[in-house]
Design a protein around this motif. Structure first.
Motif, mmCIF file in Angstrom:
data_model
loop_
_atom_site.group_PDB
_atom_site.id
_atom_site.type_symbol
_atom_site.label_atom_id
_atom_site.label_comp_id
_atom_site.label_asym_id
_atom_site.label_seq_id
_atom_site.Cartn_x
_atom_site.Cartn_y
_atom_site.Cartn_z
ATOM 1 N N SER A 59 -13.100 -5.671 -7.640
ATOM 2 C CA SER A 59 -12.114 -6.683 -7.284
ATOM 3 C C SER A 59 -10.853 -6.098 -6.677
ATOM 4 O O SER A 59 -9.856 -6.791 -6.519
ATOM 5 C CB SER A 59 -11.739 -7.498 -8.533
ATOM 6 N N HIS A 60 -10.890 -4.805 -6.321
ATOM 7 C CA HIS A 60 -9.704 -4.175 -5.766
ATOM 8 C C HIS A 60 -9.396 -4.762 -4.388
ATOM 9 O O HIS A 60 -10.292 -4.911 -3.544
ATOM 10 C CB HIS A 60 -9.909 -2.659 -5.628
ATOM 11 N N PRO A 61 -8.152 -5.100 -4.119
ATOM 12 C CA PRO A 61 -7.778 -5.592 -2.789
ATOM 13 C C PRO A 61 -7.754 -4.448 -1.785
ATOM 14 O O PRO A 61 -7.787 -3.268 -2.163
ATOM 15 C CB PRO A 61 -6.377 -6.169 -3.006
ATOM 16 N N MET A 62 -7.730 -4.806 -0.522
ATOM 17 C CA MET A 62 -7.608 -3.794 0.531
ATOM 18 C C MET A 62 -6.167 -3.792 1.033
ATOM 19 O O MET A 62 -5.783 -4.645 1.848
ATOM 20 C CB MET A 62 -8.587 -4.095 1.676
ATOM 21 N N PRO A 63 -5.348 -2.873 0.526
ATOM 22 C CA PRO A 63 -3.927 -2.884 0.919
ATOM 23 C C PRO A 63 -3.743 -2.419 2.357
ATOM 24 O O PRO A 63 -4.525 -1.617 2.879
ATOM 25 C CB PRO A 63 -3.283 -1.902 -0.066
ATOM 26 N N VAL A 64 -2.703 -2.932 2.976
ATOM 27 C CA VAL A 64 -2.311 -2.498 4.318
ATOM 28 C C VAL A 64 -1.183 -1.479 4.160
ATOM 29 O O VAL A 64 -0.133 -1.782 3.600
ATOM 30 C CB VAL A 64 -1.845 -3.682 5.183
ATOM 31 N N GLN A 65 -1.429 -0.263 4.634
ATOM 32 C CA GLN A 65 -0.426 0.791 4.582
ATOM 33 C C GLN A 65 0.400 0.744 5.864
ATOM 34 O O GLN A 65 -0.160 0.680 6.969
ATOM 35 C CB GLN A 65 -1.090 2.166 4.441
ATOM 36 N N THR A 66 1.733 0.778 5.721
ATOM 37 C CA THR A 66 2.636 0.698 6.863
ATOM 38 C C THR A 66 3.438 1.985 6.981
ATOM 39 O O THR A 66 3.987 2.475 5.983
ATOM 40 C CB THR A 66 3.596 -0.493 6.729
ATOM 41 N N TYR A 67 3.483 2.540 8.197
ATOM 42 C CA TYR A 67 4.205 3.786 8.454
ATOM 43 C C TYR A 67 5.060 3.609 9.709
ATOM 44 O O TYR A 67 4.710 2.822 10.600
ATOM 45 C CB TYR A 67 3.238 4.955 8.670
#
Length: 357
Positions: A268-276
């Protein structure tokens, strides 16, 4: 040249040398590079030279002359057959290469050089000699949500890997234009992969069952919005490298996720969006494991960040050309796996550039 040498010897003071054995190899040498017509011409010329030398030396009727002619006949027939077979295989290979090129253009579209305020370039290196396509995949698209990029690597080789890569790419090209969120685009790619694997398992149900853990795709999605940032979603792929002011930094994912096709390990882990940060003049390199896992004869891996930092100057195309040369030099031109690289650079928006000019 060989036939000319025979004539020169026969009509010179060195005519006492036996030149008959030198005539037989001529058709065989011609068959190496010439077609049937050229080889046949050499056969005729060799026969003419043999007749001229036999007449000049008054050798007709001797066993040596007939033995030389018999040897020339046997070699000539074999050379003509070999030449015909070689030309036929070369034509078939050229046809296969044309089909392969068309297949590559369908699966892997050429990377567009200019997309809004981003320039891009791509490179694909196949490990198999003569091959043009494999399990590596990439695409760069201009969408309503910004520039979107996918780079991935399908496990395995051959046609199954190509079909898997094509399924993921097809889903990305559709979803990238309609899904506003990167995780949803990744889920669409995962669903397409799942359908492809189900189809493949159905085709192979009479044979040995496919192991689900051996059918997966690592992938990373990147998005360049209007703001000076880069957004990433990674599923088991190598981290992209950000080239900022001559330094190459890996954009590591805070929460590593399994590759596509292994969703049972995702839970159930979400797919995070990494921002750089991704500012004007910055460059981003996305690549497949065939680049960083390439080894030299001593077993050392290719140090991509170091080479990227050292070769950061020049256009994107020249940078990739230099990376390609460095990679092939490192592996002594013997890649163990396919390698793909996509590099992008952010520029000022066109409106801002016009205002400054």
């Amino acid at each position: 040249m060989l036939l000319l040498a025979v004539l020169i010897i026969e009509f010179s003071p060195a005519h006492f040398l036996f030149t008959g054995p030198l005539l037989s190899p001529a058709p065989a040498l011609a068959a190496v590079t010439m077609g049937p017509a050229g080889t046949g011409s050499v056969v005729v010329m060799a026969g003419v030279v043999s007749s001229i030398t036999a007449t000049h030396n008054h050798a007709w009727g001797s066993q040596q002359v007939y033995a030389n002619l018999l040897a020339l006949l046997v070699v000539s027939v074999a050379s003509l057959v070999t030449s015909i077979a070689r030309v036929r295989k070369e034509r078939e290979l050229a046809k296969v290469r044309r089909i392969s090129q068309v297949s590559q253009d369908v699966v892997l579209h050429p990377v567009p050089a200019h997309l809004n305020d981003v320039t891009a370039a791509g490179l694909y290196l196949a490990a198999e000699a003569g091959a043009r396509i494999g399990g590596d995949l990439y695409e760069v698209l201009a969408t309503p949500f910004g520039i979107r990029i996918i780079v991935g690597d399908a496990q395995g080789k051959g046609l199954p890997a190509v079909r898997t890569a094509a399924a993921v790419l097809g889903a990305f090209r559709e979803a990238a234009h309609y899904e506003p969120e990167l995780p949803e685009v990744m889920r669409r790619c995962e669903a397409a992969l799942r359908r492809e694997l189900c189809r493949a398992r159905g085709d192979e149900e009479a044979a040995e069952p496919l192991d689900p853990t051996e059918q997966f795709v690592t992938a990373v999605l990147a998005q360049v919005p209007d703001t000076p940032v880069i957004e990433l979603v990674s599923r088991g792929h190598h981290p992209p490298l950000l080239l900022h002011r001559g330094e190459a930094d890996a954009l590591e994912t805070a929460c590593p996720l399994p590759p596509l096709g292994l969703e049972e390990f995702l839970g159930s882990h979400p797919m995070p969006v990494q921002t750089y940060p991704f500012e004007t003049g910055d460059r981003l390199l996305l690549y497949t494991d065939g680049v960083v896992e390439a080894r030299d004869p001593a077993g050392n891996f290719f140090d991509l960040p170091t080479h990227l930092a050292q070769l950061s100057d020049g256009s994107l195309e020249k940078l990739l050309d230099r990376l390609r040369a460095s990679l092939l030099d490192h592996t002594r031109r013997s890649l163990a796996d396919d390698a793909a690289m996509i590099i992008i650079e952010r520029h000022l928006p066109r409106e801002s550039a016009r205002a400054l000019s």
